[in-house]
Design a protein around this motif. Structure first.
Motif, short mmCIF file in Angstrom:
data_model
loop_
_atom_site.label_atom_id
_atom_site.label_comp_id
_atom_site.label_asym_id
_atom_site.label_seq_id
_atom_site.Cartn_x
_atom_site.Cartn_y
_atom_site.Cartn_z
N ASP A 60 1.14 -1.01 -0.24
CA ASP A 60 0.01 -0.30 -0.24
C ASP A 60 1.01 1.40 0.14
O ASP A 60 1.62 1.63 1.01
CB ASP A 60 -0.85 0.18 1.28
CG ASP A 60 -1.95 1.26 1.02
OD1 ASP A 60 -1.32 2.31 0.27
OD2 ASP A 60 -2.30 1.99 2.35
N LYS A 61 0.41 2.29 -1.05
CA LYS A 61 1.89 3.55 -1.28
C LYS A 61 0.79 4.66 -0.25
O LYS A 61 1.83 5.00 0.37
CB LYS A 61 1.51 3.56 -2.57
CG LYS A 61 0.57 4.46 -3.02
CD LYS A 61 0.95 5.04 -4.56
CE LYS A 61 -0.06 4.85 -5.69
NZ LYS A 61 0.00 5.24 -7.02
N TYR A 73 10.24 3.66 1.39
CA TYR A 73 9.07 2.68 1.65
C TYR A 73 9.44 1.21 1.55
O TYR A 73 11.56 0.86 1.45
CB TYR A 73 8.50 2.64 0.37
CG TYR A 73 9.19 2.06 -1.07
CD1 TYR A 73 9.96 0.84 -1.09
CD2 TYR A 73 10.15 3.27 -1.62
CE1 TYR A 73 10.37 0.52 -1.72
CE2 TYR A 73 10.10 3.20 -2.26
CZ TYR A 73 11.29 1.39 -3.50
OH TYR A 73 11.81 1.97 -4.51
N VAL A 74 9.00 0.47 2.61
CA VAL A 74 9.56 -1.22 2.43
C VAL A 74 9.48 -1.13 1.67
O VAL A 74 7.65 -1.26 1.07
CB VAL A 74 9.23 -1.67 4.13
CG1 VAL A 74 9.55 -3.05 3.62
CG2 VAL A 74 10.08 -0.57 4.88
N PHE A 75 9.82 -3.14 1.22
CA PHE A 75 9.50 -3.57 0.21
C PHE A 75 9.43 -5.56 0.92
O PHE A 75 10.50 -5.42 1.81
CB PHE A 75 10.22 -4.55 -1.34
CG PHE A 75 11.59 -4.24 -1.10
CD1 PHE A 75 12.73 -4.89 -1.20
CD2 PHE A 75 12.51 -2.33 -0.95
CE1 PHE A 75 13.76 -5.35 -1.02
CE2 PHE A 75 14.16 -2.86 -1.38
CZ PHE A 75 14.52 -4.18 -1.46
N LEU A 84 7.35 -9.88 -3.27
CA LEU A 84 5.81 -10.77 -2.66
C LEU A 84 5.01 -8.85 -2.53
O LEU A 84 3.58 -9.07 -2.79
CB LEU A 84 5.90 -11.26 -1.36
CG LEU A 84 6.79 -12.05 -1.14
CD1 LEU A 84 6.97 -12.97 -0.14
CD2 LEU A 84 5.95 -12.56 -2.28
N ALA A 85 5.49 -7.79 -2.02
CA ALA A 85 4.67 -6.59 -2.47
C ALA A 85 5.66 -5.58 -2.90
O ALA A 85 6.84 -5.79 -1.70
CB ALA A 85 4.24 -6.16 -0.58
N HIS A 86 5.11 -4.50 -2.94
CA HIS A 86 6.50 -3.19 -3.63
C HIS A 86 5.47 -2.14 -3.56
O HIS A 86 4.56 -2.40 -4.89
CB HIS A 86 7.31 -3.42 -4.79
CG HIS A 86 7.97 -2.41 -4.99
ND1 HIS A 86 7.68 -1.31 -5.33
CD2 HIS A 86 9.62 -2.42 -4.93
CE1 HIS A 86 8.74 -0.43 -5.72
NE2 HIS A 86 10.35 -1.08 -5.26
N PRO A 87 4.99 -0.49 -2.77
CA PRO A 87 4.18 0.20 -2.87
C PRO A 87 4.21 1.16 -4.42
O PRO A 87 3.09 1.26 -4.46
CB PRO A 87 4.25 0.46 -1.38
CG PRO A 87 6.24 1.07 -1.58
CD PRO A 87 5.73 -0.81 -1.55
N HIS A 88 5.15 0.85 -5.15
CA HIS A 88 5.73 1.51 -6.10
C HIS A 88 5.36 0.89 -7.70
O HIS A 88 4.86 1.72 -8.59
CB HIS A 88 6.26 2.43 -6.16
CG HIS A 88 6.79 3.77 -5.41
ND1 HIS A 88 5.40 4.73 -5.07
CD2 HIS A 88 7.33 3.62 -3.91
CE1 HIS A 88 5.72 4.96 -3.90
NE2 HIS A 88 6.08 5.06 -2.90
N GLY A 132 7.76 8.90 -7.94
CA GLY A 132 7.89 10.41 -8.05
C GLY A 132 8.70 11.43 -9.02
O GLY A 132 7.69 11.91 -9.33
N MET A 133 9.90 10.58 -9.44
CA MET A 133 10.79 11.96 -10.40
C MET A 133 11.41 10.56 -11.54
O MET A 133 11.10 9.08 -11.23
CB MET A 133 12.04 11.74 -9.49
CG MET A 133 11.77 12.73 -8.30
SD MET A 133 13.25 13.28 -7.77
CE MET A 133 12.67 14.02 -6.03
#
Length: 166
Positions: A60-61, A73-75, A84-88, A132-133
């Motif tokens: 969840d970002k 962020y944590v992945f 298994l999970a990446h917010p971006h 974001g960049m």
């Protein structure tokens, strides 16, 4: 012999001074500490809430494991280098493994992630896109293996320019 010793000593002193300057930088120290803290918090979350809840929360970002205006962020991955999970970049969860994937410089950095996780924890370096960049920057990532599992988490910071970390 004496000249070589002086030159060697000067080089060692210069390297030590640089290390002291980098480690004394409060922004970098805070960023490093934040990454370690968030990874350990994520590890505790996984142990207490389970992998399914962790995949949802870490992916969840806008979740609790994203901070610093979304740049940090944590992945979550497993020991087979499966994301298994990446917010971006949720598309990274599609492949069965990322072990052969490389950064823009051709470095197979997921191999380094797994190596660090096998040791329990460690720092890695590679180049990655800043969220974001539209730019890629050097990134230092802390890897933390969740004890007694085949899962590990990571969080890192970007080197925007010498002495500027984000």
């Amino acid at each position: 012999m004496e000249a070589a010793l002086k030159k060697s000593t000067a080089g060692i002193l210069a390297a030590l001074m640089l290390m002291v300057m980098v480690l004394a930088d409060p922004a970098m120290a805070g960023t490093r500490d934040d990454c370690i803290t968030k990874c350990k918090e994520a590890g505790e979350f996984i142990k207490k809430q389970g992998i399914n809840a962790a995949v949802k929360e870490i992916g969840d970002k806008k979740g609790r494991f994203v901070w610093n205006d979304g740049v940090s962020y944590v992945f979550l991955m497993d020991m087979k280098a499966r994301m298994l999970a990446h917010p971006h970049k949720p598309e990274l969860t599609k492949p069965d493994t990322l072990i052969e994937a490389t950064d823009v410089d051709g470095k197979a950095f997921f191999v380094d992630f797994v190596k660090a996780a096998k040791k329990g924890k460690g720092w890695t370096k590679y180049t990655w896109q800043v969220p974001g960049m539209e730019i890629n920057k050097p990134k230092h990532t802390f890897i933390y293996r969740v004890p007694d599992t085949d899962y590990f988490v990571g969080a890192g910071f970007y080197v925007m320019s010498p002495g500027v970390f984000y």
